[in-house]
Design a protein around this motif. Structure first.
Motif, PDB file in Angstrom:
ATOM      1  N   ALA A 178       0.817  -1.215   0.000  1.00  9.28           N
ATOM      2  CA  ALA A 178       0.000   0.000   0.000  1.00  9.28           C
ATOM      3  C   ALA A 178       0.845   1.256   0.000  1.00  9.28           C
ATOM      4  N   LEU A 179       1.996   1.246   0.666  1.00  4.97           N
ATOM      5  CA  LEU A 179       2.780   2.483   0.783  1.00  4.97           C
ATOM      6  C   LEU A 179       3.252   3.047  -0.554  1.00  4.97           C
ATOM      7  N   PRO A 180       4.003   2.384  -1.421  1.00  8.89           N
ATOM      8  CA  PRO A 180       4.629   1.069  -1.247  1.00  8.89           C
ATOM      9  C   PRO A 180       6.070   1.211  -0.760  1.00  8.89           C
ATOM     10  N   VAL A 181       6.628   0.102  -0.239  1.00 12.16           N
ATOM     11  CA  VAL A 181       8.057   0.030   0.047  1.00 12.16           C
ATOM     12  C   VAL A 181       8.764  -0.263  -1.275  1.00 12.16           C
ATOM     13  N   PRO A 182       9.751   0.563  -1.687  1.00  6.78           N
ATOM     14  CA  PRO A 182      10.343   0.401  -3.017  1.00  6.78           C
ATOM     15  C   PRO A 182      10.983  -0.958  -3.283  1.00  6.78           C
ATOM     16  N   GLU A 234      11.626  -9.599  -1.820  1.00  3.27           N
ATOM     17  CA  GLU A 234      12.345  -8.512  -2.493  1.00  3.27           C
ATOM     18  C   GLU A 234      11.685  -8.109  -3.811  1.00  3.27           C
ATOM     19  N   VAL A 235      11.847  -6.835  -4.138  1.00  2.00           N
ATOM     20  CA  VAL A 235      11.514  -6.317  -5.466  1.00  2.00           C
ATOM     21  C   VAL A 235      12.842  -6.029  -6.156  1.00  2.00           C
ATOM     22  N   THR A 236      13.116  -6.731  -7.223  1.00  2.00           N
ATOM     23  CA  THR A 236      14.414  -6.593  -7.876  1.00  2.00           C
ATOM     24  C   THR A 236      14.333  -5.968  -9.265  1.00  2.00           C
ATOM     25  N   HIS A 237      13.154  -5.940  -9.864  1.00  2.00           N
ATOM     26  CA  HIS A 237      13.004  -5.380 -11.205  1.00  2.00           C
ATOM     27  C   HIS A 237      13.169  -3.862 -11.125  1.00  2.00           C
ATOM     28  N   GLU A 238      14.108  -3.319 -11.876  1.00  2.00           N
ATOM     29  CA  GLU A 238      14.448  -1.899 -11.754  1.00  2.00           C
ATOM     30  C   GLU A 238      13.258  -0.989 -12.040  1.00  2.00           C
ATOM     31  N   ALA A 239      12.479  -1.326 -13.040  1.00  2.00           N
ATOM     32  CA  ALA A 239      11.331  -0.484 -13.370  1.00  2.00           C
ATOM     33  C   ALA A 239      10.307  -0.490 -12.238  1.00  2.00           C
ATOM     34  N   GLN A 240      10.105  -1.652 -11.602  1.00  2.00           N
ATOM     35  CA  GLN A 240       9.167  -1.722 -10.485  1.00  2.00           C
ATOM     36  C   GLN A 240       9.680  -0.927  -9.287  1.00  2.00           C
ATOM     37  N   ALA A 297      11.616   1.659  -9.420  1.00  2.00           N
ATOM     38  CA  ALA A 297      11.482   3.074  -9.765  1.00  2.00           C
ATOM     39  C   ALA A 297      10.038   3.554  -9.601  1.00  2.00           C
ATOM     40  N   GLU A 298       9.083   2.746 -10.047  1.00  5.16           N
ATOM     41  CA  GLU A 298       7.679   3.134  -9.924  1.00  5.16           C
ATOM     42  C   GLU A 298       7.245   3.165  -8.460  1.00  5.16           C
ATOM     43  N   ARG A 299       7.673   2.206  -7.689  1.00 10.29           N
ATOM     44  CA  ARG A 299       7.316   2.178  -6.259  1.00 10.29           C
ATOM     45  C   ARG A 299       7.971   3.342  -5.530  1.00 10.29           C
ATOM     46  N   THR A 300       9.181   3.714  -5.943  1.00 13.00           N
ATOM     47  CA  THR A 300       9.843   4.864  -5.334  1.00 13.00           C
ATOM     48  C   THR A 300       9.079   6.147  -5.640  1.00 13.00           C
ATOM     49  N   ARG A 301       8.616   6.286  -6.874  1.00 10.69           N
ATOM     50  CA  ARG A 301       7.851   7.483  -7.243  1.00 10.69           C
ATOM     51  C   ARG A 301       6.595   7.603  -6.394  1.00 10.69           C
ATOM     52  N   ARG A 302       5.875   6.514  -6.223  1.00  9.04           N
ATOM     53  CA  ARG A 302       4.650   6.531  -5.418  1.00  9.04           C
ATOM     54  C   ARG A 302       4.950   6.826  -3.956  1.00  9.04           C
ATOM     55  N   TYR A 326       6.475   1.267   8.463  1.00 12.83           N
ATOM     56  CA  TYR A 326       7.247   1.377   7.228  1.00 12.83           C
ATOM     57  C   TYR A 326       7.567   2.835   6.852  1.00 12.83           C
ATOM     58  N   PRO A 327       6.597   3.750   6.813  1.00  9.37           N
ATOM     59  CA  PRO A 327       6.965   5.125   6.452  1.00  9.37           C
ATOM     60  C   PRO A 327       7.843   5.798   7.501  1.00  9.37           C
ATOM     61  N   LEU A 328       7.613   5.496   8.781  1.00 11.68           N
ATOM     62  CA  LEU A 328       8.496   6.050   9.807  1.00 11.68           C
ATOM     63  C   LEU A 328       9.936   5.607   9.580  1.00 11.68           C
ATOM     64  N   LEU A 329      10.116   4.332   9.323  1.00 13.76           N
ATOM     65  CA  LEU A 329      11.453   3.780   9.149  1.00 13.76           C
ATOM     66  C   LEU A 329      12.105   4.310   7.880  1.00 13.76           C
ATOM     67  N   ILE A 330      11.339   4.381   6.801  1.00 11.82           N
ATOM     68  CA  ILE A 330      11.896   4.867   5.539  1.00 11.82           C
ATOM     69  C   ILE A 330      12.310   6.333   5.674  1.00 11.82           C
ATOM     70  N   ASN A 331      11.519   7.124   6.369  1.00 15.81           N
ATOM     71  CA  ASN A 331      11.884   8.523   6.587  1.00 15.81           C
ATOM     72  C   ASN A 331      13.180   8.625   7.384  1.00 15.81           C
ATOM     73  N   TYR A 332      13.298   7.807   8.430  1.00 15.16           N
ATOM     74  CA  TYR A 332      14.525   7.796   9.225  1.00 15.16           C
ATOM     75  C   TYR A 332      15.724   7.377   8.381  1.00 15.16           C
ATOM     76  N   LEU A 333      15.560   6.344   7.570  1.00 16.72           N
ATOM     77  CA  LEU A 333      16.681   5.848   6.766  1.00 16.72           C
ATOM     78  C   LEU A 333      17.125   6.881   5.737  1.00 16.72           C
ATOM     79  N   GLY A 334      16.173   7.674   5.217  1.00 18.40           N
ATOM     80  CA  GLY A 334      16.552   8.762   4.316  1.00 18.40           C
ATOM     81  C   GLY A 334      17.429   9.783   5.018  1.00 18.40           C
ATOM     82  N   PHE A 335      17.071  10.128   6.246  1.00 18.14           N
ATOM     83  CA  PHE A 335      17.888  11.047   7.044  1.00 18.14           C
ATOM     84  C   PHE A 335      19.242  10.420   7.356  1.00 18.14           C
TER      85      PHE A 335
END
Length: 587
Positions: free
Chosen positions: A77-81, A101-107, A109-114, A180-189
């Motif tokens: 739902a988030l999604p996690v890239p 794992e998601v290993t397909h580069e296009a997937q 990239a799309e999950r990162t955009r979302r 998941y979003p809390l952790l991803i935000n922390y990891l970006g920092f």
């Protein structure tokens, strides 16, 4: 050379008597649960530290809600890239987990955009989002808690069970949609900080020093111990086993009876929690107050209490000093990046939430299911109160709905109980990892929370869990150096053995271990990263902590004298237990 740890022994085992794989009927989104299969040897699996005692059949149903449903739904739902949640396999009664794992580069990239489109709104509104989720969980909990399950008819009990299962599942949907979003935000920092030359070990310090409900519970336990000492009750606690203490205090009357009233008030506030993460086999403190009484008894062995205020002040001072030191080494443009990232993580603080959420979700979400199962056992005349926990969910519902007579399952329940006991005893010897071991794990969640870094993989792959090893390395989770006698534990049931100045050595900790941090000199864990429970509490309580050691519980023996350098991530065995005993250092 590729390292493969075979899964054959677990395939051959076959699982619980009468067990059939649940993947064809259990809820899952991406990958189902189930026993190990030959194809699983091609993937990497790690022994999950959340359930060290193993799980009953009903416990396995709860884990499906956590991993097969909760993680996978939230990650999609988030999604996690780079990940679609966590899959798990059952080895005997124990859980092994793997990232999907998601290993397909296009997937990716799309999950990162979302993700980038949705994350800012979550971070900016975190306080309101979390308050709403706590309100939802609390309202649902109050409804279930208010029902007298002992008065329910069979049809009513069936409805209650289904509602309790929906509550459990929803609680873990919330858990991971927030985590998941809390952790991803922390990891970006974290990435931004390390990219600007800030040491990785410093980043978590920027977010320490904030109070949680778990710490509040610990302070109240210590206050009760202090009041017992002041009331002259220390000898009562020393003279009686924890399960006999209530009766002994009640018979004494006077100050003891007054203290019991305060203890009961404590249970009304904090008693709706169990001694483990979403484990239906574990009673709440309100149901069985032995665990908090054991801890209070252990506190009364000491003349001094943990100074919570001093530890909190020290954590805050270290936080502010670390922030100032980090900013001082940055250019003005870098400071702007640092300040923005820090502000977002202070608003949506993952280390704080990692401990805070446990009271609302992990430690009590399975309790309504437990209450209903105990009622089922009583209603069908089972031999023991917890016999219904040894039924799988479809079997349980068939008994409650009247389609399967319980008498046809009695022997099966007894066989499963013996199977559970057998695998509980095997926990110390369970492989830390299974399947094909990668050179490195790329998933930051597995690294920062579970501690599956490169060193962990090397340590467990080498199999250097033998007594000749005297020096171990791991992740420097909480700074400082301390020495003490090792207390090697595989679950929290033995925490009362830990004395002031000992070093806690375990697979990892969860919130039910936290009271011990007020008296240990240090903590060493097989697993866990910089954002694991042990690391967070170690920093808050000023306890040197080393995590992700991999083989600590196999190399270190109970009673060894060890030194823990939480700043460098080094654990040294100074003297073996046998040598200490021969010198008369311990009785």
């Amino acid at each position: 050379m590729v390292t493969i740890v075979p899964v054959d022994q677990f395939i051959a085992d076959g699982g619980y008597p009468g067990y059939t794989p649940l993947g064809d009927r259990a809820d899952w989104l991406v990958k189902p649960s189930g026993p190990f299969r030959e194809a699983d040897e091609q993937r990497f699996w790690f022994l999950d530290f959340h359930w060290p005692q193993g799980l009953t059949p009903m416990g396995l149903a709860c884990v499906e809600d956590v991993y097969s449903w909760g993680t996978q739904l939230a990650a999609e739902a988030l999604p996690v890239p780079i990940g679609r949640g966590i899959a798990h396999r059952i080895a005997g009664t124990h859980i092994y987990a793997a990232a999907i794992e998601v290993t397909h580069e296009a997937q990716v990239a799309e999950r990162t955009r979302r993700l980038r489109a949705s994350l800012p709104a979550f971070v900016n509104n975190f306080d309101a989002i979390w308050a709403a989720r706590v309100g939802e969980i609390g309202a649902w909990w109050d409804r279930l808690w208010s029902v007298d399950v002992s008065s329910l008819s069979r049809p009513e009990l069936g409805e209650y069970l289904r509602e309790a299962r929906r509550f459990h599942r929803r609680a873990f949907e919330i858990h991971f949609e927030v985590m998941y979003p809390l952790l991803i935000n922390y990891l970006g920092f974290h990435r931004a900080c390390t990219g600007m030359g800030i040491a990785p070990g410093e980043v978590a310090k920027f977010l320490q020093g904030y109070d949680t409900k778990i710490m509040e519970t610990d302070r109240t336990l210590y206050t009760l111990a202090r009041k017992a000492r002041q009331a002259g009750l220390r000898e009562v606690f020393v003279a009686h086993a924890a399960h006999d203490l209530r009766g002994a205090l009640s018979r004494r009357g006077g100050r003891a009876a007054s203290w019991l009233t305060e203890f009961d008030d404590f249970l009304r506030l904090y008693g709706d929690r169990a001694e483990g993460t979403s484990d239906i086999a574990l009673p709440s403190w309100a149901e069985d107050p032995t665990p908090p009484l054991k801890m209070i008894k252990s506190f009364l062995r000491d003349d001094a209490d943990h100074d919570f205020a001093a530890a909190r002040n020290a954590a805050v001072e270290e936080r502010e000093a670390a922030i100032d030191a980090a900013r001082a080494g940055l250019t003005s443009p870098e400071q702007e990046i640092f300040d923005a990232g820090l502000a977002s993580c202070q608003v949506a603080n993952f280390p704080w939430w990692q401990d805070e959420h446990n009271l609302w979700i992990d430690l009590r979400a399975s309790l309504p299911l437990r209450w209903a199962c105990l009622r089922v056992s009583d209603a069908v005349g089972a031999g023991r109160p917890d016999d219904a926990l040894f039924l799988f969910w479809p079997e349980l519902m068939a008994v409650v709905d009247g389609t399967t007579p319980y008498d046809t399952l009695r022997q099966l329940v007894e066989d499963r109980r013996q199977y559970f006991d057998h695998w509980q005893q095997r926990r110390p010897d369970m492989p830390k990892i299974l399947g094909t071991v990668p050179d490195a794990v790329t998933d930051p969640i597995l690294i920062e929370v579970f501690g599956l870094d490169r060193h962990f993989l090397q340590a467990v792959s080498a199999g250097d869990g033998h007594t000749e090893v005297r020096s171990l390395t791991g992740m420097p989770a909480a700074g400082g150096v301390a020495r003490g006698i090792a207390r090697v534990l595989f679950d929290a049931a033995g925490l009362h053995r830990v004395q002031r100045g000992d070093v806690l050595v375990c697979e990892s900790t969860s919130p039910n271990w936290t009271p011990a941090f007020g008296k240990v000199a240090a903590c060493v864990c097989d697993g866990g990263g910089s954002l694991s429970h042990a690391a967070i509490v170690g920093r808050e309580y000023r306890i040197p902590t080393v995590t992700a050691v991999g083989v600590a519980t196999t190399v270190i023996q109970d009673g060894d004298e060890i030194e823990v350098d939480g700043t460098r991530g080094v654990v040294t065995v100074l003297r073996r237990a046998a040598r200490i005993e021969s010198l008369g250092a311990v009785s």
